[in-house]
Design a protein around this motif. Structure first.
Motif, mmCIF file in Angstrom:
data_model
loop_
_atom_site.group_PDB
_atom_site.id
_atom_site.type_symbol
_atom_site.label_atom_id
_atom_site.label_comp_id
_atom_site.label_asym_id
_atom_site.label_seq_id
_atom_site.Cartn_x
_atom_site.Cartn_y
_atom_site.Cartn_z
ATOM 1 N N GLU A 1 53.762 33.747 52.390
ATOM 2 C CA GLU A 1 53.295 34.710 53.391
ATOM 3 C C GLU A 1 53.512 34.219 54.816
ATOM 4 O O GLU A 1 53.110 34.871 55.768
ATOM 5 N N GLY A 2 54.145 33.059 54.956
ATOM 6 C CA GLY A 2 54.384 32.500 56.278
ATOM 7 C C GLY A 2 53.395 31.400 56.618
ATOM 8 O O GLY A 2 52.854 30.730 55.728
ATOM 9 N N LEU A 3 53.143 31.196 57.884
ATOM 10 C CA LEU A 3 52.246 30.152 58.344
ATOM 11 C C LEU A 3 50.861 30.299 57.703
ATOM 12 O O LEU A 3 50.298 31.393 57.675
ATOM 13 N N VAL A 4 50.318 29.196 57.187
ATOM 14 C CA VAL A 4 48.985 29.211 56.586
ATOM 15 C C VAL A 4 47.970 29.080 57.728
ATOM 16 O O VAL A 4 47.585 27.973 58.114
ATOM 17 N N VAL A 5 47.539 30.219 58.255
ATOM 18 C CA VAL A 5 46.750 30.242 59.491
ATOM 19 C C VAL A 5 45.423 29.504 59.331
ATOM 20 O O VAL A 5 44.948 28.865 60.279
ATOM 21 N N ARG A 6 44.816 29.551 58.154
ATOM 22 C CA ARG A 6 43.500 28.925 57.979
ATOM 23 C C ARG A 6 43.559 27.412 58.164
ATOM 24 O O ARG A 6 42.512 26.773 58.362
ATOM 25 N N LYS A 7 44.759 26.833 58.146
ATOM 26 C CA LYS A 7 44.886 25.394 58.342
ATOM 27 C C LYS A 7 45.148 25.029 59.800
ATOM 28 O O LYS A 7 45.302 23.835 60.122
ATOM 29 N N LEU A 8 45.195 26.028 60.673
ATOM 30 C CA LEU A 8 45.410 25.753 62.085
ATOM 31 C C LEU A 8 44.268 24.944 62.675
ATOM 32 O O LEU A 8 44.480 24.034 63.481
ATOM 33 N N ALA A 9 43.032 25.286 62.310
ATOM 34 C CA ALA A 9 41.875 24.596 62.874
ATOM 35 C C ALA A 9 41.939 23.100 62.594
ATOM 36 O O ALA A 9 41.617 22.270 63.453
ATOM 37 N N ALA A 10 42.364 22.743 61.393
ATOM 38 C CA ALA A 10 42.429 21.330 61.011
ATOM 39 C C ALA A 10 43.499 20.577 61.784
ATOM 40 O O ALA A 10 43.459 19.343 61.864
ATOM 41 N N SER A 11 44.475 21.299 62.359
ATOM 42 C CA SER A 11 45.550 20.634 63.094
ATOM 43 C C SER A 11 45.059 20.042 64.404
ATOM 44 O O SER A 11 45.682 19.126 64.953
ATOM 45 N N GLY A 12 43.953 20.588 64.935
ATOM 46 C CA GLY A 12 43.442 20.110 66.212
ATOM 47 C C GLY A 12 44.231 20.588 67.411
ATOM 48 O O GLY A 12 43.948 20.203 68.546
ATOM 49 N N ALA A 13 45.239 21.446 67.197
ATOM 50 C CA ALA A 13 46.067 21.948 68.289
ATOM 51 C C ALA A 13 45.473 23.225 68.864
ATOM 52 O O ALA A 13 44.893 24.038 68.140
ATOM 53 N N GLN A 14 45.640 23.399 70.170
ATOM 54 C CA GLN A 14 45.168 24.608 70.833
ATOM 55 C C GLN A 14 46.244 25.667 70.950
ATOM 56 O O GLN A 14 45.981 26.786 71.381
ATOM 57 N N ALA A 15 47.473 25.309 70.577
ATOM 58 C CA ALA A 15 48.592 26.246 70.647
ATOM 59 C C ALA A 15 49.458 26.066 69.408
ATOM 60 O O ALA A 15 49.513 24.975 68.826
ATOM 61 N N VAL A 16 50.148 27.138 69.005
ATOM 62 C CA VAL A 16 51.003 27.091 67.823
ATOM 63 C C VAL A 16 52.302 27.829 68.104
ATOM 64 O O VAL A 16 52.308 28.879 68.750
ATOM 65 N N LEU A 17 53.401 27.266 67.641
ATOM 66 C CA LEU A 17 54.719 27.886 67.763
ATOM 67 C C LEU A 17 55.086 28.491 66.417
ATOM 68 O O LEU A 17 55.094 27.794 65.392
ATOM 69 N N LYS B 1 49.636 18.652 72.427
ATOM 70 C CA LYS B 1 49.733 18.776 70.971
ATOM 71 C C LYS B 1 50.034 20.241 70.648
ATOM 72 O O LYS B 1 49.352 21.144 71.135
ATOM 73 N N LEU B 2 51.062 20.475 69.838
ATOM 74 C CA LEU B 2 51.458 21.838 69.496
ATOM 75 C C LEU B 2 51.629 21.946 67.985
ATOM 76 O O LEU B 2 52.383 21.174 67.382
ATOM 77 N N ALA B 3 50.918 22.878 67.375
ATOM 78 C CA ALA B 3 51.100 23.127 65.941
ATOM 79 C C ALA B 3 52.434 23.839 65.723
ATOM 80 O O ALA B 3 52.818 24.710 66.506
ATOM 81 N N VAL B 4 53.140 23.460 64.672
ATOM 82 C CA VAL B 4 54.431 24.061 64.342
ATOM 83 C C VAL B 4 54.485 24.344 62.849
ATOM 84 O O VAL B 4 53.756 23.749 62.051
ATOM 85 N N GLU B 5 55.366 25.250 62.478
ATOM 86 C CA GLU B 5 55.578 25.552 61.066
ATOM 87 C C GLU B 5 56.247 24.361 60.387
ATOM 88 O O GLU B 5 57.133 23.721 60.964
ATOM 89 N N ASP B 6 55.832 24.070 59.166
ATOM 90 C CA ASP B 6 56.369 22.945 58.409
ATOM 91 C C ASP B 6 56.799 23.421 57.023
ATOM 92 O O ASP B 6 55.945 23.802 56.219
ATOM 93 N N PRO B 7 58.151 23.450 56.750
ATOM 94 C CA PRO B 7 59.233 22.951 57.581
ATOM 95 C C PRO B 7 59.576 23.898 58.730
ATOM 96 O O PRO B 7 59.213 25.068 58.707
ATOM 97 N N GLY B 8 60.304 23.333 59.705
ATOM 98 C CA GLY B 8 60.707 24.124 60.852
ATOM 99 C C GLY B 8 62.084 23.706 61.326
ATOM 100 O O GLY B 8 62.878 23.150 60.571
#
Length: 302
Positions: free
Chosen positions: A65-81, A35-42
């Motif tokens: 401001e770009g990627l909303v980092v605080r929502k990364l945790a909710a994605s459940g992903a351990q990595a982000v592109l 599972k990989l978090a990605v920017e939306d849209p991308g």
């Protein structure tokens, strides 16, 4: 120049960012990280690549401001592109605050995959270093010559955290036995001679003039579109007027000889209709003509 922490033993030469990402996906999948978090849209192409390697992309929204980092945790992903230098397609630059947040997320156990897309071309803003310099042991840094020299020159690099050097090298070895040495030697000579820097200094004002011509023409012929991402890179992002279908606009523009990229194929959640417009390879007068034709296309489908 990019403030990347890169010792020689951490650098892998690859056949472009595409191969670098594909090899990394193999390594992560072997570790059970599918599972990989990605920017939306991308990028639609990136989504296709992830899915082809059995990795599920999880969208994280992008704002001014770009990627909303605080929502990364909710994605459940351990990595982000991420593409922090000039996000595709919106063109937003990841803010200093968000870079700090992203580095903190990485140091807490996440992995950042940084595609340094369009970093060499900026016009109306100060340069920002790569995110990798903030968390080098938790970031994979990817770069290439596709935008600066030619996409047909399949040459790029990956700067890796220590724990990924060996598995990445193993994946690369059995993918192709190594990237062509002649291209590497030619680029090394270009770097050492200063020719690469001279080339970048020469093309930046040329691309800026083309950017200026397109922006001015769009404001004349399509004033209702909201333009974003104009401060850097080689493309613009245009939010279309309310009620306008982006695919219909793209088809109407193509009938007039103008090709644009729709944003919907790169979305994982619904969003406003928009298109991306590349300008690097088009002369200024042709860009002005294209903007006029695009304005006609939008009026046709409204």
């Amino acid at each position: 120049m990019r403030a990347v922490a890169a010792r020689p033993e951490r650098v892998a030469v690859v056949s472009g960012v595409g191969q670098g990402l594909a090899l990394l996906l193999q390594v992560l999948a072997a570790e059970g990280r599918r599972k990989l978090a990605v920017e939306d849209p991308g990028s639609p192409g990136t989504l296709e690549l992830l899915r082809a390697h059995g990795v599920r992309p999880v969208g994280v929204p992008v704002d001014q401001e770009g990627l909303v980092v605080r929502k990364l945790a909710a994605s459940g992903a351990q990595a982000v592109l991420v593409t922090p230098a000039h996000q595709y397609p919106t063109g937003v630059v990841l803010s200093a605050r968000r870079r700090t947040e992203l580095a903190a997320w990485a140091r807490a156990g996440g992995l950042v995959v940084e595609d340094d897309y369009d970093a060499e071309f900026r016009y109306d803003r100060e340069p920002l270093g790569a995110v990798q310099g903030l968390a080098p042991e938790r970031t994979v840094y990817l770069g290439s010559l596709s935008k600066t020299l030619a996409p047909g020159l399949r040459l790029g690099w990956a700067v890796l955290p220590g724990e990924l050097v060996e598995p990445f090298a193993h994946a690369k070895r059995y993918a192709d036995l190594g990237t062509g040495a002649i291209d590497q030697l030619a680029f090394a000579a270009l770097l050492e001679s200063g020719g690469y820097d001279r080339h970048l200094r020469a093309v930046r004002p040329r691309y800026r003039a083309r950017r200026d011509a397109l922006v001015a023409a769009l404001r004349e012929h399509l004033p209702e579109a909201e333009l974003r991402g104009v401060a850097a890179g080689l493309h613009l992002y245009a939010d279309l007027p309310d009620g306008v279908d982006e695919q219909a606009v793209a088809e109407a523009a193509l009938r007039r000889g103008v090709r644009v990229a729709t944003v919907a194929p790169g979305r994982l959640s619904p969003g406003r209709a928009a298109i991306a417009l590349g300008y690097a390879g088009v002369a200024e007068q042709r860009l002005r003509e294209a903007a006029a034709l695009l304005g006609e296309a939008v009026r046709e489908v409204r």
